[in-house]
Design an enzyme around this catalytic site. Structure first.
Site, PDB file in Angstrom:
ATOM      1  N   GLY A  74       0.807  -1.213   0.000  1.00  0.00           N
ATOM      2  CA  GLY A  74       0.000   0.000   0.000  1.00  0.00           C
ATOM      3  C   GLY A  74       0.843   1.268   0.000  1.00  0.00           C
ATOM      4  N   THR A  75       1.945   1.236   0.716  1.00  0.00           N
ATOM      5  CA  THR A  75       2.771   2.441   0.832  1.00  0.00           C
ATOM      6  C   THR A  75       3.304   2.859  -0.535  1.00  0.00           C
ATOM      7  OG1 THR A  75       3.391   1.840   3.080  1.00  0.00           O
ATOM      8  CG2 THR A  75       4.840   3.401   1.942  1.00  0.00           C
ATOM      9  N   ASN A 156      -7.950   3.643   8.531  1.00  0.00           N
ATOM     10  CA  ASN A 156      -7.366   2.501   9.241  1.00  0.00           C
ATOM     11  C   ASN A 156      -7.529   2.601  10.752  1.00  0.00           C
ATOM     12  OD1 ASN A 156      -5.514   4.637   8.321  1.00  0.00           O
ATOM     13  ND2 ASN A 156      -4.052   3.686   9.688  1.00  0.00           N
ATOM     14  N   GLN A 184      -7.752  -0.441   3.424  1.00  0.00           N
ATOM     15  CA  GLN A 184      -8.571  -1.047   4.479  1.00  0.00           C
ATOM     16  C   GLN A 184      -9.937  -1.507   3.972  1.00  0.00           C
ATOM     17  OE1 GLN A 184      -7.660  -1.989   7.419  1.00  0.00           O
ATOM     18  NE2 GLN A 184      -5.714  -0.928   7.635  1.00  0.00           N
ATOM     19  N   SER A 204      -3.590  -3.522  -0.677  1.00  0.00           N
ATOM     20  CA  SER A 204      -2.456  -4.226  -0.073  1.00  0.00           C
ATOM     21  C   SER A 204      -2.910  -5.602   0.404  1.00  0.00           C
ATOM     22  CB  SER A 204      -1.929  -3.400   1.108  1.00  0.00           C
ATOM     23  OG  SER A 204      -0.908  -4.098   1.765  1.00  0.00           O
ATOM     24  N   HIS A 206      -1.764  -7.830   2.543  1.00  0.00           N
ATOM     25  CA  HIS A 206      -1.726  -8.327   3.925  1.00  0.00           C
ATOM     26  C   HIS A 206      -2.899  -7.829   4.765  1.00  0.00           C
ATOM     27  CE1 HIS A 206       0.121  -4.957   6.430  1.00  0.00           C
ATOM     28  NE2 HIS A 206       0.420  -4.506   5.234  1.00  0.00           N
ATOM     29  N   THR A 242      12.082  -7.052 -10.949  1.00  0.00           N
ATOM     30  CA  THR A 242      11.550  -8.410 -11.128  1.00  0.00           C
ATOM     31  C   THR A 242      10.364  -8.612 -10.207  1.00  0.00           C
ATOM     32  OG1 THR A 242      13.763  -9.153 -11.690  1.00  0.00           O
ATOM     33  CG2 THR A 242      12.178 -10.867 -11.063  1.00  0.00           C
ATOM     34  N   CYS A 331       4.522   5.601  19.231  1.00  0.00           N
ATOM     35  CA  CYS A 331       5.004   5.649  20.604  1.00  0.00           C
ATOM     36  C   CYS A 331       6.211   6.566  20.634  1.00  0.00           C
ATOM     37  CB  CYS A 331       5.407   4.243  21.028  1.00  0.00           C
ATOM     38  SG  CYS A 331       5.514   4.071  22.783  1.00  0.00           S
TER      39      CYS A 331
HETATM   40  N1  PLP Z   1      -2.913   2.731   3.717  1.00  0.00           N
HETATM   41  C1  PLP Z   1      -3.622   2.301   4.753  1.00  0.00           C
HETATM   42  C2  PLP Z   1      -4.986   2.861   4.970  1.00  0.00           C
HETATM   43  C3  PLP Z   1      -3.117   1.349   5.632  1.00  0.00           C
HETATM   44  O1  PLP Z   1      -3.842   0.937   6.673  1.00  0.00           O
HETATM   45  C4  PLP Z   1      -1.822   0.828   5.375  1.00  0.00           C
HETATM   46  C5  PLP Z   1      -1.216  -0.182   6.288  1.00  0.00           C
HETATM   47  O2  PLP Z   1      -1.183  -0.011   7.478  1.00  0.00           O
HETATM   48  C6  PLP Z   1      -1.114   1.297   4.277  1.00  0.00           C
HETATM   49  C7  PLP Z   1      -1.685   2.242   3.460  1.00  0.00           C
HETATM   50  C8  PLP Z   1       0.257   0.786   3.951  1.00  0.00           C
HETATM   51  O3  PLP Z   1       0.204  -0.481   3.364  1.00  0.00           O
HETATM   52  P1  PLP Z   1       1.473  -1.432   3.382  1.00  0.00           P
HETATM   53  O4  PLP Z   1       1.656  -1.901   4.784  1.00  0.00           O
HETATM   54  O5  PLP Z   1       1.115  -2.540   2.432  1.00  0.00           O
HETATM   55  O6  PLP Z   1       2.625  -0.631   2.879  1.00  0.00           O
END
Ligand code: PLP
Length: 389
Positions: A74-75, A156, A184, A204, A206, A242, A331
């Site tokens: 996602g990032t 999130n 999310q 994403s 995971h 790749t 934190c």
């Molecule tokens: N965007 C949202 C709303 C998320 O909750 C997250 C993950 O915590 C991300 C982006 C980032 O995704 P990734 O962990 O696959 O880089």
């Protein structure tokens, strides 16, 4: 439940890969490890696996196979959407977003600001959704300058769902590109990209029981993004490198399983379970605040504020008693600052300080939710008993 003694209520952080995902990835690593760009038969077998997985993911998202750029998650997808849109439209210097975005968008925007670019930050209404009138004024005044509007579908930390349709149709009418971080949302709710007024969409694996380190960006017709990862011609010249074949294969399986689940999922019943869970917490902790209670929220997320308590202390005691939850804050020096996402959404600092996110999965059982309520009651009682009167 994953580990025998824990109830895992932190699925917005990450989800457990299913057995089928693990099996498919293991097979991919053991026997299907060849390079999909190789011409030989073994390479082409890997290519076929990648493309089959792409088709599954496209079906989950309701987009065309060719619209998907696989990324490391996602990032990277969020970064590519914002920075790739800016680079692709040099005459449009302005980024529009919200302070409550995930860091993968928010921090990119803040970096851009530090580098002298202008960012327009959207305002929230009383329920935490985007103030559409202010947004319309911005579009009316500056549409031609906007490279991208980036607004997450579901938050999130709070599960708050934005009105994508309302924001997207306004963007379309103004000829402005619209990106949504749907990390999310995807896998928990039905998604039909082809029918959304959205140009770019991040996801994403995971977060829907697939592996970490793989995800992607959907790029709709006419929304070209300039690559950020420059190298080989992979992903139709949009993201060099790749392919992460086992990750992609695992994500494909997770997408199929998410679709199977969504086909029979009763979202209204899940929302009712969420509300009942919150009500049961309220029965045992009468002054609990359900953050964004009156806004549309994801069925799996309850962000609960315990006034006068510290989120960190709550989390530690919850964990001691076998409940894994989170607070949406970094934190720093041993204490949790109140979440900026909650503060920007209009939640009082006193409530934000003691706010904890409980996020379930499609597999969480009613018994587990009952147990979580019991543990919350015990933990709050213990903390309150140790407070000065
Ligand atoms: N965007 C949202 C709303 C998320 O909750 C997250 C993950 O915590 C991300 C982006 C980032 O995704 P990734 O962990 O696959 O880089």
């Amino acid at each position: 439940m994953t580990a025998p003694d824990f109830i895992y209520m932190d699925h917005n952080a990450t989800t457990q890969p299913t057995e089928e995902v693990v099996a498919a990835m293991t097979a991919s690593l053991r026997t299907g490890w060849h390079n999909p760009s190789s011409i030989h038969r073994l390479g082409q077998a890997a290519r076929q696996k990648v493309e089959l997985a792409r088709a599954s993911v496209a079906e989950l998202l309701g987009c065309r196979d060719r619209d998907i750029i696989f990324t490391s998650g996602g990032t990277e997808a969020d970064n590519l959407a914002v920075l790739g849109s800016l680079a692709a439209q040099p005459k449009r210097p302005l980024v529009v977003t919200d302070r409550r975005e995930h860091a993968a968008v928010r921090e990119v925007a803040e970096h851009l600001e530090e580098a002298g670019r202008e960012v327009a930050w959207l305002d929230a209404d009383d329920h935490g959704r985007i103030d559409l009138e202010a947004f319309e004024r911005l579009l009316a005044a500056r549409a031609d300058e906007i490279a991208v509007v980036s607004l997450m579908w579901a938050n999130n930390e709070t599960g708050l769902i934005q009105d994508l349709e309302a924001v997207g149709t306004r963007c379309r009418a103004a000829g402005v590109r619209f990106h949504t971080d749907a990390v999310q949302w995807v896998g928990k709710m039905p998604t039909n990209f082809a029918e959304l007024p959205v140009d770019l969409l991040s996801f994403s694996a995971h977060k829907f029981h697939g592996p970490k380190g793989i995800g992607g960006l959907v790029v709709g017709r006419g929304a070209r993004v300039e690559p950020r990862s420059i190298g080989g011609p992979q992903e139709r010249n949009r993201r060099g490198g790749t392919e992460n074949v086992p990750g992609i294969v695992g994500m494909g399986v997770a997408a199929r399983q998410a679709m199977e689940w969504l086909a029979t999922a009763n979202i209204a019943a899940l929302e009712a379970e969420r509300d009942a869970f919150e009500q049961r917490v309220r029965n045992v902790v009468p002054d609990v605040v359900v953050n964004h209670e009156n806004a549309p929220r994801l069925w799996n997320t309850s962000n609960l504020g315990f006034p006068r308590l510290e989120a960190e202390a709550l989390l530690l005691l919850l964990s001691e008693r076998g409940v894994c939850a989170s607070a949406g804050a970094a934190c720093s020096s041993g204490s949790l600052d109140p979440s900026p996402v909650l503060l920007a959404g209009g939640i009082a600092a006193e409530v934000a300080h003691g706010s904890v996110r409980f996020s379930r999965s499609r597999d969480t059982t009613p018994n587990e939710l009952d147990r979580v309520v019991e543990v919350i009651a015990a933990v709050v009682e213990r903390l309150r008993a140790s407070m000065p009167a």
